[in-house]
Design a protein around this motif. Structure first.
Motif, PDB file in Angstrom:
ATOM      1  N   TRP A   1       9.501   7.519  -1.319  1.00  0.00           N
ATOM      2  CA  TRP A   1       9.227   8.480  -0.250  1.00  0.00           C
ATOM      3  C   TRP A   1      10.490   9.238   0.185  1.00  0.00           C
ATOM      4  N   GLY A   2      11.631   8.885  -0.398  1.00  0.00           N
ATOM      5  CA  GLY A   2      12.897   9.403   0.096  1.00  0.00           C
ATOM      6  C   GLY A   2      13.151  10.867  -0.192  1.00  0.00           C
ATOM      7  N   THR A   3      14.106  11.419   0.568  1.00  0.00           N
ATOM      8  CA  THR A   3      14.554  12.808   0.430  1.00  0.00           C
ATOM      9  C   THR A   3      16.079  12.811   0.494  1.00  0.00           C
ATOM     10  N   LYS A   4      16.649  14.011   0.594  1.00  0.00           N
ATOM     11  CA  LYS A   4      18.099  14.150   0.716  1.00  0.00           C
ATOM     12  C   LYS A   4      18.624  13.365   1.915  1.00  0.00           C
ATOM     13  N   GLN A   5      17.838  13.314   2.995  1.00  0.00           N
ATOM     14  CA  GLN A   5      18.265  12.621   4.204  1.00  0.00           C
ATOM     15  C   GLN A   5      18.266  11.094   4.029  1.00  0.00           C
ATOM     16  N   THR A   6      17.593  10.599   3.022  1.00  0.00           N
ATOM     17  CA  THR A   6      17.498   9.154   2.810  1.00  0.00           C
ATOM     18  C   THR A   6      18.690   8.605   2.030  1.00  0.00           C
ATOM     19  N   VAL A   7      19.413   9.492   1.348  1.00  0.00           N
ATOM     20  CA  VAL A   7      20.484   9.056   0.464  1.00  0.00           C
ATOM     21  C   VAL A   7      21.564   8.252   1.197  1.00  0.00           C
ATOM     22  N   PRO A   8      22.055   8.668   2.375  1.00  0.00           N
ATOM     23  CA  PRO A   8      23.102   7.877   3.039  1.00  0.00           C
ATOM     24  C   PRO A   8      22.686   6.436   3.335  1.00  0.00           C
ATOM     25  N   ALA A   9      21.425   6.232   3.743  1.00  0.00           N
ATOM     26  CA  ALA A   9      20.971   4.870   4.038  1.00  0.00           C
ATOM     27  C   ALA A   9      20.961   4.022   2.774  1.00  0.00           C
ATOM     28  N   LEU A  10      20.525   4.591   1.657  1.00  0.00           N
ATOM     29  CA  LEU A  10      20.538   3.846   0.395  1.00  0.00           C
ATOM     30  C   LEU A  10      21.965   3.616  -0.092  1.00  0.00           C
ATOM     31  N   ALA A  11      22.838   4.610   0.083  1.00  0.00           N
ATOM     32  CA  ALA A  11      24.227   4.445  -0.344  1.00  0.00           C
ATOM     33  C   ALA A  11      24.899   3.303   0.409  1.00  0.00           C
ATOM     34  N   LYS A  12      24.532   3.125   1.661  1.00  0.00           N
ATOM     35  CA  LYS A  12      25.104   2.029   2.452  1.00  0.00           C
ATOM     36  C   LYS A  12      24.710   0.669   1.868  1.00  0.00           C
ATOM     37  N   MET A  13      23.533   0.593   1.277  1.00  0.00           N
ATOM     38  CA  MET A  13      23.091  -0.664   0.667  1.00  0.00           C
ATOM     39  C   MET A  13      23.962  -1.040  -0.523  1.00  0.00           C
ATOM     40  N   LEU A  14      24.641  -0.063  -1.125  1.00  0.00           N
ATOM     41  CA  LEU A  14      25.500  -0.349  -2.266  1.00  0.00           C
ATOM     42  C   LEU A  14      26.772  -1.080  -1.866  1.00  0.00           C
ATOM     43  N   GLU A  15      27.012  -1.207  -0.561  1.00  0.00           N
ATOM     44  CA  GLU A  15      28.161  -1.984  -0.105  1.00  0.00           C
ATOM     45  C   GLU A  15      27.938  -3.481  -0.302  1.00  0.00           C
TER      46      GLU A  15
ATOM     47  N   ALA B   1       0.829  -1.215   0.000  1.00  0.00           N
ATOM     48  CA  ALA B   1       0.000   0.000   0.000  1.00  0.00           C
ATOM     49  C   ALA B   1       0.860   1.260   0.000  1.00  0.00           C
ATOM     50  N   LEU B   2       1.926   1.278   0.813  1.00  0.00           N
ATOM     51  CA  LEU B   2       2.811   2.442   0.849  1.00  0.00           C
ATOM     52  C   LEU B   2       3.531   2.633  -0.480  1.00  0.00           C
ATOM     53  N   GLU B   3       3.863   1.526  -1.133  1.00  0.00           N
ATOM     54  CA  GLU B   3       4.544   1.607  -2.423  1.00  0.00           C
ATOM     55  C   GLU B   3       3.639   2.210  -3.488  1.00  0.00           C
ATOM     56  N   ARG B   4       2.333   1.940  -3.406  1.00  0.00           N
ATOM     57  CA  ARG B   4       1.398   2.459  -4.409  1.00  0.00           C
ATOM     58  C   ARG B   4       0.945   3.878  -4.114  1.00  0.00           C
ATOM     59  N   MET B   5       0.987   4.285  -2.851  1.00  0.00           N
ATOM     60  CA  MET B   5       0.454   5.592  -2.463  1.00  0.00           C
ATOM     61  C   MET B   5       1.273   6.746  -3.032  1.00  0.00           C
ATOM     62  N   ARG B   6       0.600   7.860  -3.254  1.00  0.00           N
ATOM     63  CA  ARG B   6       1.316   9.082  -3.580  1.00  0.00           C
ATOM     64  C   ARG B   6       1.920   9.629  -2.293  1.00  0.00           C
ATOM     65  N   PRO B   7       3.230   9.870  -2.268  1.00  0.00           N
ATOM     66  CA  PRO B   7       3.869  10.320  -1.020  1.00  0.00           C
ATOM     67  C   PRO B   7       3.275  11.629  -0.490  1.00  0.00           C
ATOM     68  N   VAL B   8       3.154  11.692   0.840  1.00  0.00           N
ATOM     69  CA  VAL B   8       2.708  12.906   1.533  1.00  0.00           C
ATOM     70  C   VAL B   8       3.958  13.582   2.076  1.00  0.00           C
ATOM     71  N   ASP B   9       4.196  14.822   1.631  1.00  0.00           N
ATOM     72  CA  ASP B   9       5.475  15.465   1.913  1.00  0.00           C
ATOM     73  C   ASP B   9       5.814  15.513   3.399  1.00  0.00           C
ATOM     74  N   ASP B  10       4.853  15.844   4.239  1.00  0.00           N
ATOM     75  CA  ASP B  10       5.185  16.001   5.656  1.00  0.00           C
ATOM     76  C   ASP B  10       5.267  14.669   6.400  1.00  0.00           C
ATOM     77  N   ARG B  11       5.062  13.530   5.687  1.00  0.00           N
ATOM     78  CA  ARG B  11       5.180  12.219   6.325  1.00  0.00           C
ATOM     79  C   ARG B  11       6.350  11.412   5.772  1.00  0.00           C
ATOM     80  N   ARG B  12       7.126  11.993   4.846  1.00  0.00           N
ATOM     81  CA  ARG B  12       8.206  11.257   4.204  1.00  0.00           C
ATOM     82  C   ARG B  12       9.217  10.727   5.216  1.00  0.00           C
ATOM     83  N   ALA B  13       9.658  11.589   6.116  1.00  0.00           N
ATOM     84  CA  ALA B  13      10.685  11.176   7.081  1.00  0.00           C
ATOM     85  C   ALA B  13      10.180  10.048   7.966  1.00  0.00           C
ATOM     86  N   GLU B  14       8.926  10.111   8.356  1.00  0.00           N
ATOM     87  CA  GLU B  14       8.353   9.091   9.241  1.00  0.00           C
ATOM     88  C   GLU B  14       8.249   7.748   8.525  1.00  0.00           C
TER      89      GLU B  14
END
Length: 874
Positions: free
Chosen positions: A748-762, A708-721
């Motif tokens: 749902w990601g933002t600039k703050q999400t990039v480090p967590a995704l970059a870690k997955m590239l290890e 459901a979250l994957e299909r939903m249109r992201p809500v800007d003020d809930r992205r971090a949560e």
């Protein structure tokens, strides 16, 4: 004098002049039907004597071949008496012939036409002198191909129907009785009569996991009234192309690809700086091979190796002239490895990761000892496939050469060579082929331009007696097919696909036919499979898996393109009058990494009925099994296909039913839309989904909120949560949970999400890295762009990273510009191409700066193309 032979299809009389050969194949210029003729050898001529014209007809002689040097009066008298006797016999024969003709004209033929019969000839009837100028009135000269490709000059006697007759080329017709059909396999060819509609209905039934789906449709073919179509203009005009080839005999035999020389009107072979005129002497389209002959002696050769001894991961080099119009006319060598061996229906192809581009076609693929183990075929790679090349095994080359009595240079042992020594050994024998292509060129079959129209109707699936929700899906389409008379597809328009990898709608009815004299034949090609990402399980029966083109019935979505090989084998199984039964076997298989099951695989067989007299297919009954696999599951879907030609009444009924189905589909869709306006579904709330995700104890309980979250249109003020709740699941042991978590982090990601995704590239897991790259591409941030740009440096991640950067748009510009300074030529080339799509003024300045210092011609070409694109976009 010309011999008269009737076309068995349309009964047009052909007056033929040709050399005396067995098994000549004639083509009727009226209906394009081909048929074989058994020819009788003429009697031996007496020896020539001084002053005798060797082209004159032989003089009759009695009992011996002795010719005096000085003819005397007695011989002159004997000769005169002999001619008088022959003249009387001929006059009698003519009177009998006239009487027979009058009687035959008074009696109508079975089809209501009058039959003209040529006068009978006896053994004593002399042929008219060669060069006498006698010719049947209103005759049109045509060229009819022989089996060896040499044209036979024939003439069509227009307006005079006649019976089939056995003829001896160069002598009078010797019989007036219809001849029995020639021995051997029947000659098959498509013939569409102008104005006649060839309509077919088809039905498909598939089953999987207790669910059954029915697909119905109709396809109509009619000979086009247009003589030229803009989409196919490139096939009907004179053009120039180039390819590669390599010398296998010192007296001038070269091997290349069939598609390089097909349609050629002129071939220039450039070898060691010298140009030679070339001529095709062998042509094997099934294996994409050809042999070209030039006149030379003591030419350098490259030896053929044993392709059965090759091994996976073995180092290979492709030698040839790729992109000669861009890179120049100097030989190029690229290095790679043998990535795989594709073996279907007894046919092999080598998959290589060496760079193979247009122009490499026909060049040798050599091992470390400089021995040819394959022939590069860039055409087989397919325009939608990136980084995948194919080669025809060298043993297929050896088979072709042996069949033509050509003895090539063959490798006998040897030692490994370093790069420079290998180049010095191989390149002198590799040639550039400059080819002019045009109508009437070599191997250019008669072409048919056919209009098609049709529809595909897929009924909702049923599980037991319960109807699954949904609306009947109907898709209509019109298009054009450009075919050879053997059913070889040259080009086509249209996008509608038939489910279960049955291919485009317009091509469903057309099956390739064998050449004259063939009882078995086979076609093989490399194509692509497109798959909608994350939309379905392997058990789903939807049509989102298909060989080419867009997906029918579903909106455009992100797709994965995978190379695949399809092979069709045919065998003549029997005849019943004009109906010929052909057995068909078919395989389709995606090309995966070693040890990985194919993403999709089809095996099937069926029976095709072809009407050889009328030149069209009557029906097909076919059964197949589709096996689909994902990372976590696989499904087997058996299905049946049946199609048959319709008469006019059936055509009207089928069209009426199709219109009714379409109206029903529109009505059902309108009702659903109306119900949706009255009681729209309540979308799930983010709080509820996060709570459900937090309380889930098992993986299947997490699946629904994640979907459901994957299909939903992201809500800007809930992205971090949302990303904070999902981040721990990126390392879940369950593949479905992990992949959906990564995709949600991107959506749902933002600039703050990039480090967590970059870690997955290890991680080195290919699937994890691919999903992470796609997620980073969805985040419109320069930090994400920098992470992706760094992955362009890795050859294994390059394709996915390039696609993600292109999707990011202008936000990726700065990160990509930095790649222009990298030492890897391929990286700089990819950067130029990306900037041409996403760049602006900064990119234009950077590309101009690059062109001032760049030495590599490929990179310069990419930079110029990108600059042109940016200038046009302003």
């Amino acid at each position: 004098m010309p011999a008269r032979i009737d076309c068995p299809a349309c009964h047009t009389t052909l007056a033929v002049n040709a050399a005396n050969r067995e098994g000549v194949v004639l083509r009727c210029p009226k209906c394009r039907h081909e048929f074989a003729v058994r020819l009788r050898q003429p009697a031996a001529r007496p020896p020539a004597w001084p002053g005798h014209d060797p082209l004159a007809p032989p003089l009759p002689h009695a009992g011996h071949d002795t010719v005096p040097s000085q003819p005397g009066p007695a011989r002159t008298m004997n000769t005169a008496l002999l001619w008088i006797g022959l003249g009387a016999s001929a006059a009698f024969a003519v009177v009998v012939a006239v009487l027979v003709v009058i009687l035959m004209r008074l009696s109508p033929s079975p089809d209501g036409q009058q039959i003209a019969v040529a006068p009978p000839a006896t053994e004593s009837t002399a042929s008219p002198p060669s060069g006498s100028g006698q010719q049947t009135p209103s005759s049109t000269a045509v060229d009819t191909p022989e089996p060896n490709g040499t044209p036979v000059n024939s003439q069509t006697t227009s307006g005079v129907p006649a019976t089939n007759q056995t003829a001896t080329i160069g002598s009078p017709v010797s019989s007036v009785t219809p001849a029995s059909p020639p021995a051997g396999p029947p000659v098959l060819a498509y013939r569409f009569n102008g104005g006649e509609e060839y309509a077919y209905s088809f039905s498909i039934k598939a089953e999987a996991a207790g669910t059954t789906e029915q697909v119905h449709g109709m396809c109509s073919l009619i000979l086009s009234r247009e003589t030229a179509v803009p989409e196919f203009a490139s096939h009907e005009q004179t053009a120039e192309g180039s390819g590669s080839g390599f010398v296998v005999t010192s007296d001038g035999h070269l091997v290349t690809c069939a598609h390089v020389v097909e349609g050629s009107t002129k071939i220039d072979v450039v070898l060691a700086g010298q140009s030679y005129p070339g001529q095709v002497v062998a042509f094997d389209k099934a294996h994409d091979l050809a042999v070209v002959r030039i006149i030379g002696s003591n030419l350098p050769t490259v030896p053929l190796g044993n392709s059965e001894g090759v091994e996976l991961a073995q180092e290979v080099r492709a030698v040839g002239y790729p992109l000669s119009n861009v890179l120049g006319e100097s030989v190029k060598i690229t290095r790679g490895t043998l990535a795989g061996v594709v073996n279907t229906e007894g046919r092999k192809l080598f998959q290589v990761d060496a760079s193979i581009n247009p122009g490499n076609s026909g060049g040798p693929l050599v091992n470390e000892m400089g021995q040819v183990i394959g022939v590069a075929s860039a055409k087989m790679a397919g325009e939608d496939i990136d980084g995948v090349g194919f080669a025809v095994p060298a043993n297929e080359v050896l088979n072709l050469l042996k069949s033509k009595g050509i003895v090539p240079a063959v490798a006998t042992g040897g030692e490994k060579l370093d790069g420079p020594n290998l180049a010095r050994r191989v390149t002198p024998a590799v040639a550039l082929l400059k080819v002019k292509i045009g109508p009437g060129g070599y191997g250019m079959a008669h072409r048919l331009l056919v209009d098609f129209s049709g529809h595909v109707s897929s009924s909702p699936a049923r599980t037991g007696n319960v109807r699954a929700p949904g609306v009947p899906r109907v898709e209509n389409e019109r298009g054009k097919l450009l075919l050879s008379e053997r059913g070889e597809l040259i080009d086509a328009t249209g996008n509608a696909q038939i489910p279960y990898l049955l291919g485009p709608l317009g091509q469903l009815i057309i099956e390739p036919l064998g050449a004259a004299g063939e009882r078995t034949w086979q076609t093989q090609r490399v194509t692509v499979l497109t798959q909608v990402v994350g939309e379905e399980s392997p058990n789903s029966l939807s049509a989102r898996f298909r060989r080419r083109g867009r997906t029918p019935f579903v909106p455009q979505a992100k797709v994965v393109v995978t190379p695949a090989v399809e092979t069709s084998s045919y065998e003549l199984a029997g005849e019943n009058g004009d109906l010929v039964t052909i057995k068909k076997r078919y395989t389709f298989q995606t090309i995966q990494a070693a040890g990985t099951p194919p993403l999709a695989q089809v095996t099937g067989e069926g029976t095709l009925t072809f009407n050889r007299a009328s030149g069209y297919a009557e029906k097909l009954d076919y059964k197949a099994t589709l096996v689909r696999s994902s990372r976590t599951a696989s499904a087997t879907i058996p299905y049946t296909l049946a199609w048959q030609r319709l008469d006019q009444q059936a055509i009207e009924r089928t069209r009426a039913q199709a219109l009714a189905n379409l109206e029903a589909a529109k009505k059902a869709a309108a009702e659903q839309s109306s119900r949706g306006k009255i009681a729209p579904p309540v979308p799930p709330k983010v709080d509820d989904l996060l709570a459900e995700l937090k309380n889930a104890k098992e993986w299947d309980q997490r699946l629904n909120p994640l979907m459901a979250l994957e299909r939903m249109r992201p809500v800007d003020d809930r992205r971090a949560e949302v990303t904070a709740a999902v981040e721990p699941l990126m390392n879940d042991a369950n593949h479905s949970i992990r992949d959906r978590a990564i995709r949600i982090m991107g959506r749902w990601g933002t600039k703050q999400t990039v480090p967590a995704l970059a870690k997955m590239l290890e991680q080195r897991d290919v699937d994890v890295r691919r999903a992470t790259i796609e997620a980073l591409g969805q985040i419109a941030d320069e930090d994400a762009a920098r992470e992706l740009a760094s992955l362009v440096l890795e050859s294994s991640d390059r394709a996915a990273a390039v696609a993600a950067l292109r999707g990011m748009g202008n936000v990726a510009e700065t990160a990509v510009i930095r790649l222009l300074d990298r030492g890897d030529r391929q990286v700089r080339k990819e950067a130029c191409q990306i900037l041409g799509e996403v760049g602006g003024s900064k990119s234009a300045a950077a590309l101009k700066q690059l062109l001032q210092n760049e030495k590599e011609s490929q990179v310069r070409g990419a930079a110029r193309a990108a600059l042109d694109r940016l200038v046009k976009a302003r």
